[in-house]
Scaffold this active site. Structure first.
Site, short mmCIF file in Angstrom:
data_model
loop_
_atom_site.label_atom_id
_atom_site.label_comp_id
_atom_site.label_asym_id
_atom_site.label_seq_id
_atom_site.Cartn_x
_atom_site.Cartn_y
_atom_site.Cartn_z
N LYS A 114 0.66 -1.07 -0.26
CA LYS A 114 -0.07 -0.11 0.17
C LYS A 114 0.84 1.29 -0.01
O LYS A 114 2.06 0.96 0.67
CB LYS A 114 -0.85 0.15 1.60
CG LYS A 114 -2.05 1.17 0.90
CD LYS A 114 -2.87 1.08 2.12
CE LYS A 114 -4.18 1.70 2.74
NZ LYS A 114 -4.62 1.76 3.52
N SER B 200 -9.75 1.84 3.10
CA SER B 200 -8.60 2.13 1.49
C SER B 200 -7.57 1.43 1.39
O SER B 200 -7.11 2.09 0.37
CB SER B 200 -8.18 3.64 2.76
OG SER B 200 -7.20 3.42 4.11
N SER C 190 -9.29 -0.41 7.11
CA SER C 190 -9.23 -0.25 5.48
C SER C 190 -8.65 -1.97 5.77
O SER C 190 -8.40 -1.77 4.05
CB SER C 190 -8.08 0.51 5.48
OG SER C 190 -9.39 1.96 5.46
#
Length: 477
Positions: free
Chosen positions: A79, A154, A178
């Site tokens: 990420k 996210s 997330s």
């Protein structure tokens, strides 16, 4: 699909160590897969040359007779709020779109030390603020199960990378769900460890008392292995725990479902829950009961206040953490520079997206004079009570179970103009972050429209081994 794309690391490792396949060939196959699936927009950047060079070096290491690391040749996506030295660290934002990290996060150092291969940086909601991966400056990510749907957020890029076989495992971050919510939406496993289990050094902060680096994978064994590598105390992060890292892989391998006590909170099964999701989750719980587990009703009476509490505290921390992005030291700087204050204001107004600005303003408001006691201090008290509810429930049960999300994956753009509806997608996940305890989302089935449904298991502090083991058990039912 290429025979060099694997479902689990154990399969890949056996082939690599027996030299039936090479790291370079496997890495090339995953890079080709990323190119084939680029319309999903799972990646902000692909490290093609770096990844191939590292894979080639690992092949040479093995050929020279050197011992392979625990993650030898594991193709991973990271990420893009986790620092990798020399690579862009954008957090999905315009304000950091050209910023390169000058150091490795602690988790990255540990992965590299065990011979993992990084394929690229995964797309994400801007500064990890969102539940759909639509707020990214680099465009929305599409769900590989149904490209008209969101992948969750996210960590949507990380989830799609794993779900679409563009990476075998991915790292994400979980502030209020997330990792788990996108795992649920993309039909994979998503683990959020106990707060302090994994170092946050090198993770760009959103909510410092909530954030944890997590793991997304297709198997519980892979998540357990990666957690075993990245967990542990770190002198660079004072919030890490000195609790010994357990042999999670061995725990998963030796787990017996019989006698496990699973708590079922009535508060997780209300009218707000989609009826199809409720049916799928309850069917999976009954399957666990048939396998020897015991289902026990529990109560989490303050959970109804969790979402409001989370969005007060997390936005307050975001307001403070994101104050450092001002155009002066690094990141985007506006051309409007008649004076210093205009430069600060314009750089932030132009550099941040709408959702980030909304949360900064909300956080600044609850921290302001006259509202601090009414909102922030009161929310801190409620946070403690929510944790106490969980600890009391854990006196009689081993884990707590329920749906990961109250709704199935929704259509791209559907909730962008309704932030409250978007926030409600986190209603079942934020309590684990508020309480600092581990939780995992596991595929449970699908709706009539073949949209994925996830079931969530919440564990005792540092009980990652138990919830990872249950994830394996669920997969075998």
């Amino acid at each position: 699909m290429s025979e060099l794309i694997f479902r689990s690391y154990s399969e890949l490792r056996e082939k690599l160590l027996s030299k039936k396949v090479s790291c370079e060939a496997v890495t090339a196959a995953y890079l080709n897969r990323i190119e084939e699936k680029k319309e999903l927009n799972a990646f902000i950047a692909v490290f093609k040359e770096t990844a191939l060079a590292r894979a080639k070096a690992l092949d040479a290491k093995l050929a020279d007779g050197n011992a392979p690391g625990k993650l030898f040749g594991l193709p991973m996506a990271i990420k893009n709020n986790i620092a990798i030295e020399g690579e862009r660290l954008t957090c999905g934002s315009k304000i950091l779109s050209k910023f390169n990290s000058i150091y490795d996060a602690t988790a990255i150092k540990k992965l590299l030390a065990e011979d993992a291969v990084f394929l690229g940086s995964a797309n994400m909601d801007e500064f990890a603020m969102g539940s759909s991966t639509e707020t990214s400056y680099f465009g929305a990510t599409k769900n590989s199960v149904d490209p008209t749907k969101v992948p969750g957020g996210s960590s949507g890029g990380s989830a799609v990378a794993v779900a679409s076989d563009c990476a075998l495992v991915a790292l994400g971050s979980d502030t209020g769900g997330s990792v788990r919510q996108p795992a649920s939406f993309c039909n994979i496993i998503g683990l959020k460890p106990t707060y302090g289990r994994v170092s946050r050094f090198g993770l760009v902060a959103y909510g410092s008392s909530f954030d944890q680096i997590g793991v997304l994978s297709k198997t519980a064994e892979d998540a357990a292995l990666v957690l075993e590598v990245i967990a542990g105390e770190d002198a660079q992060d004072s919030t890490t725990s000195d609790e010994p890292v357990k042999p999670y892989v061995n725990e998963v391998a030796s787990f017996k479902l019989s006698g496990l006590k699973i708590g079922i909170p009535n508060e997780f099964f209300t009218d707000a829950l989609d009826k199809e999701i409720e049916a799928v989750v309850k069917a999976k719980l009954e399957a666990l009961k048939a396998g020897g587990a015991e289902l026990i009703p529990v109560s989490l009476p303050r959970s109804e206040y969790a979402l409001a509490t989370y969005y007060i505290l997390a936005t307050a921390e975001a307001s403070s953490n994101l104050a450092r992005f001002d155009g002066a030291r690094y990141g985007y700087r506006s051309e409007k520079q008649s004076d210093l204050m205009e430069m600060y204001t314009a750089s932030r107004s132009e550099g941040f997206g709408m959702e980030v600005k909304r949360r900064i303003m909300l956080g600044t408001y609850v921290l302001s004079a006259g509202y601090y006691d009414a909102y922030y201090r009161k929310a801190q008290k409620v946070r403690r009570l929510i944790r106490e509810d969980y600890l009391k429930a854990f006196e009689t049960v081993d884990v707590i179970a329920g749906p990961t999300s109250p709704i199935p994956p929704f259509t791209l753009g559907e909730k962008m103009d309704d932030p409250l509806a978007m926030y409600l997608a986190d209603i079942y996940t934020v309590t684990a972050n508020l309480s600092g305890i581990p939780a995992i989302s596991v595929p449970a089935g699908s709706t009539k429209e073949n949209l994925p449904v996830g079931i969530q298991f919440i564990g005792k502090p540092f009980g990652e081994g138990t919830i990872l083991s249950i994830a394996k058990a669920v997969a075998s039912l």
